[in-house]
Structures are given as structure tokens and as C-alpha cells.
Scaffold this motif. Sequence first.
Motif, PDB file in Angstrom:
ATOM      1  N   GLY A   1       0.843  -1.127   0.036  1.00 44.49           N
ATOM      2  CA  GLY A   1      -0.087   0.114   0.119  1.00 44.49           C
ATOM      3  C   GLY A   1       0.822   1.210   0.065  1.00 44.49           C
ATOM      4  N   THR A   2       1.834   1.398   0.699  1.00 40.61           N
ATOM      5  CA  THR A   2       2.912   2.509   0.985  1.00 40.61           C
ATOM      6  C   THR A   2       3.423   2.675  -0.557  1.00 40.61           C
ATOM      7  OG1 THR A   2       3.076   2.063   3.081  1.00 40.61           O
ATOM      8  CG2 THR A   2       4.831   3.461   2.076  1.00 40.61           C
ATOM      9  N   LEU A   3       3.845   1.484  -1.256  1.00 38.29           N
ATOM     10  CA  LEU A   3       4.705   1.479  -2.440  1.00 38.29           C
ATOM     11  C   LEU A   3       3.705   2.186  -3.213  1.00 38.29           C
ATOM     12  CD1 LEU A   3       6.835  -1.953  -2.679  1.00 38.29           C
ATOM     13  CD2 LEU A   3       7.641   0.533  -2.773  1.00 38.29           C
ATOM     14  N   TYR A   4       2.624   1.632  -3.592  1.00 33.67           N
ATOM     15  CA  TYR A   4       1.551   2.151  -4.299  1.00 33.67           C
ATOM     16  C   TYR A   4       1.137   3.760  -4.155  1.00 33.67           C
ATOM     17  CZ  TYR A   4      -2.909   2.589  -7.046  1.00 33.67           C
ATOM     18  OH  TYR A   4      -3.947   2.774  -7.955  1.00 33.67           O
ATOM     19  N   LYS A   5       1.093   4.284  -2.983  1.00 32.09           N
ATOM     20  CA  LYS A   5       1.132   5.599  -2.804  1.00 32.09           C
ATOM     21  C   LYS A   5       2.497   6.422  -3.327  1.00 32.09           C
ATOM     22  CE  LYS A   5      -2.280   5.319   1.043  1.00 32.09           C
ATOM     23  NZ  LYS A   5      -2.211   5.057   2.425  1.00 32.09           N
ATOM     24  N   GLN A   6       3.516   5.793  -2.932  1.00 31.02           N
ATOM     25  CA  GLN A   6       4.713   6.474  -3.104  1.00 31.02           C
ATOM     26  C   GLN A   6       5.264   6.431  -4.435  1.00 31.02           C
ATOM     27  OE1 GLN A   6       7.259   5.375   0.192  1.00 31.02           O
ATOM     28  NE2 GLN A   6       6.006   6.616   1.759  1.00 31.02           N
ATOM     29  N   GLN A   7       5.439   5.307  -5.122  1.00 26.94           N
ATOM     30  CA  GLN A   7       6.081   4.783  -6.368  1.00 26.94           C
ATOM     31  C   GLN A   7       4.978   4.540  -7.442  1.00 26.94           C
ATOM     32  OE1 GLN A   7       9.709   2.897  -6.007  1.00 26.94           O
ATOM     33  NE2 GLN A   7       9.812   3.282  -3.725  1.00 26.94           N
ATOM     34  N   GLY A   8       3.619   4.341  -7.203  1.00 31.50           N
ATOM     35  CA  GLY A   8       3.049   3.850  -8.222  1.00 31.50           C
ATOM     36  C   GLY A   8       2.302   2.407  -8.477  1.00 31.50           C
ATOM     37  N   ALA A   9       1.587   2.239  -9.369  1.00 31.25           N
ATOM     38  CA  ALA A   9       0.936   0.768  -9.271  1.00 31.25           C
ATOM     39  C   ALA A   9       2.108  -0.168  -9.657  1.00 31.25           C
ATOM     40  CB  ALA A   9      -0.161   0.778 -10.222  1.00 31.25           C
ATOM     41  N   PHE A  10       2.803   0.104 -10.754  1.00 33.82           N
ATOM     42  CA  PHE A  10       3.649  -0.832 -11.334  1.00 33.82           C
ATOM     43  C   PHE A  10       4.463  -1.230 -10.308  1.00 33.82           C
ATOM     44  CE2 PHE A  10       7.803  -2.041 -12.964  1.00 33.82           C
ATOM     45  CZ  PHE A  10       7.641  -3.036 -13.741  1.00 33.82           C
ATOM     46  N   GLU A  11       5.471  -0.489  -9.541  1.00 40.99           N
ATOM     47  CA  GLU A  11       6.005  -1.028  -8.453  1.00 40.99           C
ATOM     48  C   GLU A  11       5.692  -1.753  -7.189  1.00 40.99           C
ATOM     49  OE1 GLU A  11      10.200  -1.457  -6.929  1.00 40.99           O
ATOM     50  OE2 GLU A  11       9.335  -0.789  -8.885  1.00 40.99           O
ATOM     51  N   ALA A  12       4.411  -1.444  -7.023  1.00 39.32           N
ATOM     52  CA  ALA A  12       3.458  -2.053  -5.955  1.00 39.32           C
ATOM     53  C   ALA A  12       3.288  -3.240  -6.240  1.00 39.32           C
ATOM     54  CB  ALA A  12       2.190  -1.368  -5.590  1.00 39.32           C
ATOM     55  N   ARG A  13       2.831  -3.604  -7.744  1.00 40.00           N
ATOM     56  CA  ARG A  13       2.766  -5.056  -8.253  1.00 40.00           C
ATOM     57  C   ARG A  13       3.899  -5.767  -8.527  1.00 40.00           C
ATOM     58  NH1 ARG A  13      -1.503  -2.485 -11.514  1.00 40.00           N
ATOM     59  NH2 ARG A  13      -0.020  -2.020 -13.369  1.00 40.00           N
ATOM     60  N   ARG A  14       5.031  -5.050  -8.897  1.00 33.34           N
ATOM     61  CA  ARG A  14       6.138  -5.823  -8.866  1.00 33.34           C
ATOM     62  C   ARG A  14       6.706  -6.668  -7.603  1.00 33.34           C
ATOM     63  NH1 ARG A  14      11.399  -5.554  -8.126  1.00 33.34           N
ATOM     64  NH2 ARG A  14      11.206  -3.618  -7.023  1.00 33.34           N
ATOM     65  N   VAL A  15       6.658  -5.376  -6.580  1.00 35.42           N
ATOM     66  CA  VAL A  15       7.073  -6.172  -5.013  1.00 35.42           C
ATOM     67  C   VAL A  15       6.044  -7.100  -4.573  1.00 35.42           C
ATOM     68  CG1 VAL A  15       7.604  -5.414  -2.838  1.00 35.42           C
ATOM     69  CG2 VAL A  15       8.632  -4.180  -4.750  1.00 35.42           C
ATOM     70  N   GLY A  16       4.669  -6.595  -4.752  1.00 35.78           N
ATOM     71  CA  GLY A  16       3.678  -7.396  -4.288  1.00 35.78           C
ATOM     72  C   GLY A  16       3.572  -8.902  -4.811  1.00 35.78           C
ATOM     73  N   GLY A  17       3.788  -8.819  -6.173  1.00 40.51           N
ATOM     74  CA  GLY A  17       3.846 -10.157  -6.925  1.00 40.51           C
ATOM     75  C   GLY A  17       4.663 -11.238  -6.248  1.00 40.51           C
ATOM     76  N   ALA A  18       5.762 -10.702  -6.118  1.00 36.32           N
ATOM     77  CA  ALA A  18       6.803 -11.716  -5.669  1.00 36.32           C
ATOM     78  C   ALA A  18       6.388 -12.325  -4.077  1.00 36.32           C
ATOM     79  CB  ALA A  18       8.182 -11.194  -5.385  1.00 36.32           C
ATOM     80  N   MET A  19       5.652 -11.280  -3.418  1.00 36.78           N
ATOM     81  CA  MET A  19       5.306 -11.629  -2.109  1.00 36.78           C
ATOM     82  C   MET A  19       4.202 -12.671  -2.027  1.00 36.78           C
ATOM     83  SD  MET A  19       5.299  -7.927  -0.123  1.00 36.78           S
ATOM     84  CE  MET A  19       6.641  -7.018   0.415  1.00 36.78           C
ATOM     85  N   VAL A  20       2.974 -12.420  -3.183  1.00 37.62           N
ATOM     86  CA  VAL A  20       1.981 -13.284  -3.223  1.00 37.62           C
ATOM     87  C   VAL A  20       2.481 -14.541  -3.926  1.00 37.62           C
ATOM     88  CG1 VAL A  20      -0.310 -13.471  -5.020  1.00 37.62           C
ATOM     89  CG2 VAL A  20       0.455 -11.306  -3.921  1.00 37.62           C
ATOM     90  N   ALA A  21       3.482 -14.372  -4.823  1.00 39.67           N
ATOM     91  CA  ALA A  21       3.923 -15.949  -5.217  1.00 39.67           C
ATOM     92  C   ALA A  21       4.643 -16.496  -4.255  1.00 39.67           C
ATOM     93  CB  ALA A  21       4.695 -15.682  -6.206  1.00 39.67           C
ATOM     94  N   ALA A  22       5.151 -16.232  -3.193  1.00 38.75           N
ATOM     95  CA  ALA A  22       5.775 -16.674  -2.132  1.00 38.75           C
ATOM     96  C   ALA A  22       4.769 -17.427  -1.263  1.00 38.75           C
ATOM     97  CB  ALA A  22       6.916 -15.997  -1.412  1.00 38.75           C
ATOM     98  N   ASN A  23       3.941 -16.812  -0.912  1.00 35.22           N
ATOM     99  CA  ASN A  23       2.652 -16.964  -0.047  1.00 35.22           C
ATOM    100  C   ASN A  23       1.712 -18.248  -0.890  1.00 35.22           C
ATOM    101  OD1 ASN A  23       3.256 -15.182   2.027  1.00 35.22           O
ATOM    102  ND2 ASN A  23       2.341 -13.702   1.038  1.00 35.22           N
ATOM    103  N   LEU A  24       1.585 -17.938  -1.990  1.00 40.30           N
ATOM    104  CA  LEU A  24       0.833 -19.097  -2.640  1.00 40.30           C
ATOM    105  C   LEU A  24       1.465 -20.363  -2.752  1.00 40.30           C
ATOM    106  CD1 LEU A  24      -0.747 -17.013  -5.548  1.00 40.30           C
ATOM    107  CD2 LEU A  24      -1.964 -18.062  -3.948  1.00 40.30           C
ATOM    108  N   ALA A  25       2.888 -20.423  -3.145  1.00 40.58           N
ATOM    109  CA  ALA A  25       3.687 -21.661  -2.889  1.00 40.58           C
ATOM    110  C   ALA A  25       3.674 -22.216  -1.573  1.00 40.58           C
ATOM    111  CB  ALA A  25       5.034 -21.184  -3.316  1.00 40.58           C
ATOM    112  N   ARG A  26       3.601 -21.296  -0.538  1.00 39.86           N
ATOM    113  CA  ARG A  26       3.722 -21.898   1.006  1.00 39.86           C
ATOM    114  C   ARG A  26       2.155 -22.683   1.124  1.00 39.86           C
ATOM    115  NH1 ARG A  26       3.792 -17.926   3.500  1.00 39.86           N
ATOM    116  NH2 ARG A  26       1.643 -17.841   4.480  1.00 39.86           N
ATOM    117  N   HIS A  27       1.101 -21.979   0.469  1.00 37.01           N
ATOM    118  CA  HIS A  27      -0.247 -22.560   0.822  1.00 37.01           C
ATOM    119  C   HIS A  27      -0.273 -23.948   0.140  1.00 37.01           C
ATOM    120  CE1 HIS A  27      -1.476 -19.151   3.010  1.00 37.01           C
ATOM    121  NE2 HIS A  27      -1.641 -18.310   1.867  1.00 37.01           N
TER     122      HIS A  27
END
Length: 352
Positions: free
Chosen positions: A50-76
Motif C-alpha cells: 500500500g505504501t509503495l502504491y502511494k509513493q511509487q505507483g501501481a507498477f512498483e507495488a505490483r512488482r514487489v507485491g507479486g513476489a510476495m503473493v507468489a511466495a505465499n501461494l507457494a507456501r499454501h
Amino acid sequence: MSHRGPVRVQDRHGFHTLIDARSPAEFALDHLPGAINCPVLDDEERRIVGTLYKQQGAFEARRVGGAMVAANLARHLRERFADAPAHWKPLVYCWRGGMRSGSMVTWMRLVGWDAQQLAGGYKAWRRHAMEVIERMGPMLDLRVVCGPTGSAKTRVLQALAAQGEQVIDLEGAARHRGSLLGDLPGVPQPSQTAFETLLADQIESLDTTRPVFIEAESAMIGRLRVPAALLARLRASPCIEIVAPQAERLAFLLRDYAHLGYDPQGLARRLEALRELHGRAVVARWQAWALAGALPALFGELMALHYDPLYERGHRSHLHAWGQRRQVTAALLDDASLPGLATAVCESARAL
């Protein structure tokens, strides 16, 4: 077979598992009944994105968030979903039915499961829950179980449910007994939205052609507000009053509220709230009894001077059918007597 068209809240029972992909904090506040929490972003990750989205925009938020999402999905996939069979059919939701639940559904489908996304997410459930309460609340054929403090109303409701009768358990959903001393030890009340979810889930399963038993309550149960449509129906409905000897009510209270004696200081502090109503001298006497562990004397006076007058005034003011109530007499309020008392309440309700 895959679900055709958007999956609505009403379709949720056709799935094996209901998965909430939101963060643990969102899930704790409220969630669909029966859902399990498998977050694609935990609370801290969600804050970072959420902070990245506000400060650096949607692309950077999706890039960083996508890696987090992928790691969490792999764990599930390795842990929570490891034993799910090939024919497993989960329904996944997030806040609005967007990227969080969409990413989980995409990966589940790649595995081969028939995963579906709840259209509109949690917000769709919230609208549905409030619509259920507002639409069905006025249709319910309520029977209001009344009785002064210590007359075992909640236990009678539980006995009625055990006998196959329809019941709405307001205090159970609120996790509170509805009085000054009514908080349950070690059990926090849910959020207002979670309380409404629990009520909507109870109400949605009811048959509106059959009577529904409910306990008389004020507008607030602890810090939670009873939904207006349900409260209005309760106040307009026929009443059945449990009448029991004062000594038997006191004995019941001493059993049911024994935990208050374990924290004399806390009990004395809570009694302070009654000073404006009853005066300094009376409350000081009650606090001294609380500190001394003299619960029979304390509860006896609280019944006679506080709860009973409050009960009489409140019911006469708020329950429109109070003057036409039917009474059921209970000689005893011990566990062995409650099923018989519930039967008598039920028989009285049929005559209304």
C-alpha cells in the motif's frame, strides 16, 4: 463441473471450501461464515504494498507485491492445500473480488482444481448479510423469552434449540450477557460487522413459517448494537415471561456468575459505574462485599435494587405486547429442570 457465470454469495454452499485470501487482520474483523484464512499478503506485506502504491505507483507495488503473493501461494500449496484431492472445488474471495483472490484462483486452476472467485468479494457478502437481516427480520414469527436477571433465559433458549425449536441467540453471537457484569471472562466481543454476520447466518437458515424464540434484549449488548429491523420486530412480538422464586434466581446467579468472585478488585471497579444511579453509600457497600467475596449479599441487593426495577421499567416501555404476556412458573432453575421449563415455554408459545 465448473460453475457457469459469476459466483454469487447465494452459491457459496456449493463449494467444498471457502477461502478468505485477505490479510489476517481483515479476516479477524469479519469474514464469511465457515471461511478459512489463507492470505496472499500478510498484514505487514499489505502495508508495504500500500505504501509503495502511494509513493511509487501501481507498477512498483505490483512488482514487489507479486513476489510476495507468489511466495505465499507457494507456501499454501505446500502446506494448507497439500492434501486437497483433484476434485476439490474451493471458492476464493478477497475484499472486492479483485487481484488477491484472482491470483490464488489462477494458480489453483493451473494445478487442476475447479477454483472459483466470489464476485464482489467480502463487500458482496456484507451487502447480502445486511439485506438478509433487513428483509427477513420483519418476517420472523418471534416469541420473546423474558424474565428478570437470574431466570435462566439463555439456558432455556439453549434447551429449546436442543429440542429442535428455532432460536436466535443474540447473546451468543455478541459473546456477552447483556448487562453491566455480562462480559465473558477471557472472551472478547466480536466487531459489529462480525456480530451482524453471525446474526445473518442464523436468520438465513430459519423457516419463517415456524416460531422463532429469542431473548428480550435492549438495543445494546455490551458495546454491540442489535440491528434495527430485528430489534423492531422483537419489540413488537408476543412475550413469554419466566417467573421463578427470588431465592432460586439468586442460586442460579451464584452458579452462573461464580467467575466474578475470582477478581474482587475488577468486580469492585465495575460497580463504580452504578454510583450515579444508586449513590455513593450504596455502591460503597456493594464494593466492600465484592472485595470481601460476599457474593450472595451483593447479588441479592443488585437484583432487588438495580436489576429487577430496571427490568420492569424497560420491558413495560419497550415491549409493545408486555401487557398481554404469558407467564411460565419455574420452581427450580437447576440443570435438570431446564428441559422441562423449555417445554413449558414452547407450549405457552403455541397458545399465543
